[in-house]
Write a protein that holds these residues in place. Structure first.
Motif, PDB file in Angstrom:
ATOM      1  N   TYR A 235       0.816  -1.225   0.000  1.00  0.00           N
ATOM      2  CA  TYR A 235       0.000   0.000   0.000  1.00  0.00           C
ATOM      3  C   TYR A 235       0.848   1.273   0.000  1.00  0.00           C
ATOM      4  O   TYR A 235       0.321   2.367  -0.131  1.00  0.00           O
ATOM      5  CB  TYR A 235      -0.904   0.009   1.259  1.00  0.00           C
TER       6      TYR A 235
ATOM      7  N   LYS B 128       4.018   0.766  13.935  1.00  0.00           N
ATOM      8  CA  LYS B 128       2.634   0.340  13.711  1.00  0.00           C
ATOM      9  C   LYS B 128       2.606  -1.113  13.239  1.00  0.00           C
ATOM     10  O   LYS B 128       3.445  -1.514  12.436  1.00  0.00           O
ATOM     11  CB  LYS B 128       1.982   1.276  12.683  1.00  0.00           C
TER      12      LYS B 128
ATOM     13  N   GLU C 240       0.105  -2.284  11.643  1.00  0.00           N
ATOM     14  CA  GLU C 240      -0.615  -2.094  10.373  1.00  0.00           C
ATOM     15  C   GLU C 240      -1.895  -2.930  10.264  1.00  0.00           C
ATOM     16  O   GLU C 240      -2.934  -2.418   9.899  1.00  0.00           O
ATOM     17  CB  GLU C 240       0.276  -2.339   9.138  1.00  0.00           C
TER      18      GLU C 240
ATOM     19  N   ILE D  29      -3.885   0.443   9.885  1.00  0.00           N
ATOM     20  CA  ILE D  29      -4.501   1.181   8.766  1.00  0.00           C
ATOM     21  C   ILE D  29      -5.938   0.692   8.671  1.00  0.00           C
ATOM     22  O   ILE D  29      -6.187  -0.520   8.632  1.00  0.00           O
ATOM     23  CB  ILE D  29      -3.755   0.931   7.444  1.00  0.00           C
TER      24      ILE D  29
ATOM     25  N   PRO E  27      -6.436   6.157   8.105  1.00  0.00           N
ATOM     26  CA  PRO E  27      -7.291   5.592   7.057  1.00  0.00           C
ATOM     27  C   PRO E  27      -6.444   5.287   5.827  1.00  0.00           C
ATOM     28  O   PRO E  27      -5.484   6.010   5.543  1.00  0.00           O
ATOM     29  CB  PRO E  27      -8.287   6.720   6.768  1.00  0.00           C
ATOM     30  N   PHE E  28      -6.796   4.232   5.123  1.00  0.00           N
ATOM     31  CA  PHE E  28      -6.080   3.884   3.889  1.00  0.00           C
ATOM     32  C   PHE E  28      -6.301   4.976   2.836  1.00  0.00           C
ATOM     33  O   PHE E  28      -7.414   5.438   2.627  1.00  0.00           O
ATOM     34  CB  PHE E  28      -6.585   2.530   3.354  1.00  0.00           C
ATOM     35  N   ILE E  29      -5.215   5.371   2.183  1.00  0.00           N
ATOM     36  CA  ILE E  29      -5.299   6.290   1.037  1.00  0.00           C
ATOM     37  C   ILE E  29      -4.478   5.675  -0.085  1.00  0.00           C
ATOM     38  O   ILE E  29      -3.307   5.326   0.121  1.00  0.00           O
ATOM     39  CB  ILE E  29      -4.729   7.691   1.368  1.00  0.00           C
TER      40      ILE E  29
ATOM     41  N   ILE F  26       4.071   8.508   0.921  1.00  0.00           N
ATOM     42  CA  ILE F  26       3.514   7.230   1.369  1.00  0.00           C
ATOM     43  C   ILE F  26       2.131   6.991   0.764  1.00  0.00           C
ATOM     44  O   ILE F  26       1.763   5.889   0.459  1.00  0.00           O
ATOM     45  CB  ILE F  26       3.506   7.083   2.913  1.00  0.00           C
TER      46      ILE F  26
HETATM   47  N1  5AD Z   1      -2.559   4.738   3.421  1.00  0.00           N
HETATM   48  C1  5AD Z   1      -2.559   5.045   4.735  1.00  0.00           C
HETATM   49  N2  5AD Z   1      -1.474   4.933   5.521  1.00  0.00           N
HETATM   50  C2  5AD Z   1      -0.348   4.496   4.944  1.00  0.00           C
HETATM   51  N3  5AD Z   1       0.879   4.286   5.454  1.00  0.00           N
HETATM   52  C3  5AD Z   1       1.683   3.856   4.476  1.00  0.00           C
HETATM   53  N4  5AD Z   1       1.012   3.788   3.331  1.00  0.00           N
HETATM   54  C4  5AD Z   1      -0.262   4.170   3.600  1.00  0.00           C
HETATM   55  C5  5AD Z   1      -1.438   4.307   2.813  1.00  0.00           C
HETATM   56  N5  5AD Z   1      -1.449   4.018   1.517  1.00  0.00           N
HETATM   57  C6  5AD Z   1       1.185   4.486   6.853  1.00  0.00           C
HETATM   58  C7  5AD Z   1       1.616   3.210   7.535  1.00  0.00           C
HETATM   59  C8  5AD Z   1       3.006   3.536   8.027  1.00  0.00           C
HETATM   60  C9  5AD Z   1       2.986   5.045   8.105  1.00  0.00           C
HETATM   61  C10 5AD Z   1       4.318   5.701   8.047  1.00  0.00           C
HETATM   62  O1  5AD Z   1       2.240   5.404   6.990  1.00  0.00           O
HETATM   63  O2  5AD Z   1       0.768   2.938   8.620  1.00  0.00           O
HETATM   64  O3  5AD Z   1       3.272   2.956   9.273  1.00  0.00           O
END
Ligand code: 5AD
Length: 351
Positions: free
Chosen positions: A72, A164, A166, A204, A234-236, A311
């Motif tokens: 991700y 984290k 994750e 996440i 939140p996932f992005i 990220i």
């Molecule tokens: N969406 C959300 N959080 C993310 N991280 C990395 N990629 C993503 C994503 N696509 C977060 C992870 C990591 C932190 C530095 O960034 O949880 O631990």
């Protein structure tokens, strides 16, 4: 208002809310509880156990070089589309001076899993920061390293470590983190605790294939682990990853999850993640504070590097002026103090 018996407090220096923590109740809450109601309870728990201050940290993202290939994340090793950078020690110290000058007393040093910085280099950096900026708390967020490194960093003066997990689902973890294992991640976290760090975990929310049941498991894990800090993003989607077409979770779900987290571990320090501000704007950050968050991280990465710490897409940075406005809108006070863990050593009660 959430009340705790003396016995509950004694048993649990981390303080757990009276919200039922069995899986079924948590799934029910995640699917059908009223978000506003949960937020009111979470806000009360935060005030009761952590006081009414929102703590300010300064983060320096000092390298985007990463040895891992998390599916991700835009910093993944195989992503050839970003320009990699490593800040020099003088550059890092200059950024630390900038946040110290504002009165901030926690510096978060974050990077990809970059073993290009040796154990000695990072230990020296920590020692220098401690010597130059008396009273400054140092939080490390530099990923998985050989176990002996963590001891060296602690001996050099590091106070806190964010790693984290994750996702607590072993299967999902393996699919998203090629070559890594959840077991090893948890082993490191246990080691960090033993070394006496204030330890931060986090997940996440909204990962592809993640279910409501998985989120309930996360909440149960938070309670079992007894962390000092919990970071929830939140996932992005990030454009250069294979997951670039997956959606982010709804703000309602994120707020519910934050509120339930606060009710699971009342004394945890919980940042309103940058990803929340990125997705839902300043109001999203305000709502996160209302849902139990009590930390805001300001970005002190030099501007010339920021866009490369990719990220996820469109990552936003919050400035001090904006943070002040959000905190006062939430009816809370801004704090520049170190903001150490509220989790008390076993058996001790709060004053
Ligand atoms: N969406 C959300 N959080 C993310 N991280 C990395 N990629 C993503 C994503 N696509 C977060 C992870 C990591 C932190 C530095 O960034 O949880 O631990």
């Amino acid at each position: 208002m959430i009340t705790f018996t003396r016995e509950q407090n004694e048993k649990s220096p981390h303080a757990f809310g009276e919200f039922p923590s069995d899986k079924k109740s948590l799934i029910d809450a995640l699917t059908s509880a009223d978000a506003q109601e949960l937020m009111i309870k979470a806000d009360a728990a935060r005030k009761d156990f952590c006081g009414d201050e929102i703590f300010i940290r300064g983060i320096i993202e000092f390298s985007n070089v990463c040895a891992r290939n998390c599916r991700y994340c835009g910093l993944r090793r195989d992503n050839k589309r970003i320009t990699r950078y490593r800040m020099t020690v003088p550059e890092i110290l200059e950024a630390a001076a900038a946040l110290a000058q504002e009165g901030i007393q926690t510096v978060v040093l974050q990077s990809g899993d970059d073993l290009g910085y040796s154990r000695n280099t990072l230990s020296d950096l920590i020692e220098t920061i401690k010597a130059k900026f008396p009273g400054m708390a140092v939080t490390l967020s530099v990923g998985e390293r050989p176990l002996d490194d963590y001891r060296a960093f602690k001996d050099a003066g590091a106070d806190r470590y964010l790693l984290k997990h994750e996702t607590i689902d072993e299967n999902l973890y393996s699919r998203l983190h090629p070559g890594q294992s959840l077991k090893h991640r948890l082993r490191i976290l246990a080691h960090l605790k033993k070394l006496g760090y204030q330890v931060g975990i986090g997940n996440i929310i909204g990962l592809p294939l993640q279910t409501t049941e998985d989120l309930a498991d996360e909440l149960i894990f938070f309670k079992d682990f007894k962390p000092d800090m919990i970071g929830i993003s939140p996932f992005i989607a990030q454009q250069d990853t294979f997951l670039n077409h997956f959606p982010s979770p709804s703000q309602g779900l994120v707020l519910k999850f934050l509120a339930l987290t606060r009710l699971m571990v009342c004394r945890a320090l919980m940042p309103s993640a940058t990803a929340i501000g990125t997705l839902y704007g300043a109001d999203g950050c305000l709502q996160a504070l209302r849902a139990g968050c009590n930390v805001i991280m300001l970005n002190y990465t030099p501007l010339r590097y920021r866009a490369d710490y990719a990220i996820y897409d469109n990552k936003k940075a919050l400035g001090l002026r904006e943070a002040r406005t959000i905190i006062s809108s939430a009816g809370s006070k801004i704090s520049f103090s170190r903001g150490d863990s509220f989790c008390l050593p076993s058996g001790r009660l709060p004053a």
